[in-house]
Design an enzyme around this catalytic site. Structure first.
Site, PDB file in Angstrom:
ATOM      1  N   ASP A 154      34.359-120.283 -63.003  1.00 20.66           N
ATOM      2  CA  ASP A 154      35.090-119.934 -61.789  1.00 20.66           C
ATOM      3  C   ASP A 154      34.114-119.324 -60.794  1.00 20.66           C
ATOM      4  OD1 ASP A 154      37.614-117.590 -60.832  1.00 20.66           O
ATOM      5  OD2 ASP A 154      37.719-119.749 -60.583  1.00 20.66           O
ATOM      6  N   PHE A 167      26.861-119.356 -61.266  1.00 20.87           N
ATOM      7  CA  PHE A 167      25.994-118.216 -61.589  1.00 20.87           C
ATOM      8  C   PHE A 167      25.141-117.754 -60.404  1.00 20.87           C
ATOM      9  CE2 PHE A 167      26.673-120.038 -65.866  1.00 20.87           C
ATOM     10  CZ  PHE A 167      27.205-118.925 -66.497  1.00 20.87           C
ATOM     11  N   SER A 178      26.041-111.136 -65.122  1.00 20.55           N
ATOM     12  CA  SER A 178      25.725-112.320 -65.942  1.00 20.55           C
ATOM     13  C   SER A 178      24.389-112.926 -65.544  1.00 20.55           C
ATOM     14  CB  SER A 178      26.826-113.380 -65.809  1.00 20.55           C
ATOM     15  OG  SER A 178      28.024-112.943 -66.397  1.00 20.55           O
ATOM     16  N   ASN A 213      30.566-125.288 -61.662  1.00 19.19           N
ATOM     17  CA  ASN A 213      31.753-124.575 -62.128  1.00 19.19           C
ATOM     18  C   ASN A 213      32.864-125.571 -62.421  1.00 19.19           C
ATOM     19  OD1 ASN A 213      31.320-121.707 -62.236  1.00 19.19           O
ATOM     20  ND2 ASN A 213      31.168-121.689 -60.005  1.00 19.19           N
ATOM     21  N   SER A 282      29.587-110.429 -73.983  1.00 16.10           N
ATOM     22  CA  SER A 282      29.244-111.322 -75.091  1.00 16.10           C
ATOM     23  C   SER A 282      27.759-111.619 -75.215  1.00 16.10           C
ATOM     24  CB  SER A 282      30.002-112.650 -74.928  1.00 16.10           C
ATOM     25  OG  SER A 282      29.717-113.246 -73.672  1.00 16.10           O
ATOM     26  N   ARG A 285      25.964-111.553 -78.502  1.00 12.98           N
ATOM     27  CA  ARG A 285      26.489-112.394 -79.580  1.00 12.98           C
ATOM     28  C   ARG A 285      25.712-113.694 -79.732  1.00 12.98           C
ATOM     29  NH1 ARG A 285      32.787-111.898 -77.750  1.00 12.98           N
ATOM     30  NH2 ARG A 285      32.959-109.611 -77.866  1.00 12.98           N
TER      31      ARG A 285
END
EC number: 3.2.2.27
Length: 313
Positions: A154, A167, A178, A213, A282, A285
């Protein structure tokens, strides 16, 4: 009662009538009320009227189906009509090479409805990015020069951020979290990479990195406000075209959303690298340490393609 018929008499055989001598004049069928001809009990006794020239006789079998030439002409006319409709619906700022291969989407009902929705949203709300930047990703390189695909979800929904590349943000807006994490991974993965001091990733896009996106517009300060309005179907068509018409692309799928969107990619034809999303929620991860940028260049070189200069920002 004499002179009157019972209901039953209509279903009983008519008594035989005496045959009279033929009249010297030709017999004319009688007429009933208002001059309407009375039905004869024996249709075969009345000569059938011939259909006017150019019309089929009553009771004849239906005409043969359209010829192959006629069917082909119908299909060509239909295709031409769709092309004319698509030409009228070409969005502002859509790159020429991309338009050539994706214009078939512009005339489809979902896309026409989508464009109407976005136009109506802009009348009542602030929508990002502005119209001329929604398709920036089609302006950076030819569709056939794409080498790497990074899928986002998005657009950023803050002022002066989104400009048509996932991004990426416009200068002098500081990089969002991010993107900062992407730069951190680059600094450990790519030798001599230095934080550029801005968040504009146009330098990658010009080298063939498609920053796409899934949803291409958003209402200000309302994340995901334009989801499920048709953008997903359109960007699926973009990914599908690249999947079917290119070879040896490297797809970077970060997070479950991107991985689901890229699930149909032909992994025998292309390279797919997956890990967690670079979001602060995240990033630990699996994104940190994934080395996707150096791995991408290794895969490109194996395919005989020029690697991406990730420092060129």
């Amino acid at each position: 009662m004499i002179g009157q018929k019972t209901l039953y008499s209509f279903f009983s055989p008519s008594p035989a009538r005496k045959r009279h001598a033929p009249s010297p004049e030709p017999a004319v069928q009688g007429t009933g009320v208002a001059g309407v001809p009375e039905e004869s009990g024996d249709a075969a006794a009345i000569p059938a009227k011939k259909a006017p020239a150019g019309q089929e006789e009553p009771g004849t079998p239906p005409s043969s189906p359209l010829s192959a030439e006629q069917l082909d002409r119908i299909q060509r006319n239909k295709a031409a009509a769709l092309l004319r409709l698509a030409a009228r619906n070409v969005p502002v700022g859509f790159g020429e090479s991309w338009k050539k291969h994706l214009s078939g989407e512009f005339g489809k009902p979902y896309f026409i409805k989508l464009m109407g929705f976005v136009a109506e949203e802009r009348k009542h709300y602030t929508v990002y990015p502005p119209p001329h930047q929604v398709f920036t990703w089609t302006q950076m390189c030819d569709i056939k020069d794409v080498k790497v695909v990074i899928l986002g979800q998005d657009p950023y929904h803050g002022p002066n951020q989104a400009h048509g590349l996932c991004f990426s943000v416009q200068r002098p807006v500081p990089p969002p979290p991010s993107l900062e994490n992407i730069y951190k991974e680059l600094s450990t993965d790519i030798e001599d990479f230095v934080h550029p001091g801005h968040g504009d990733l146009s330098g990658w896009a010009k080298q063939g990195v498609l920053l796409l996106n899934a949803v291409l517009t958003v209402r200000a300060h309302q994340a995901n406000s334009h989801k499920e309005r048709g953008w997903e179907q359109f960007t699926d068509a973009v990914v599908s075209w690249l999947n079917q018409n290119s070879n040896g692309l490297v797809f970077l799928l970060w997070g479950s959303y991107a991985q689901k969107k890229g699930s149909a990619i032909d992994r025998k034809r292309h390279h797919v690298l997956q890990t967690a999303h670079p979001s602060p929620l995240s990033v630990y991860r699996g994104f940190f340490g994934c080395r996707h940028f150096s791995k991408t260049n290794e895969l490109l070189q194996k395919s005989g393609k020029k690697p991406i200069d990730w420092k060129e920002l």
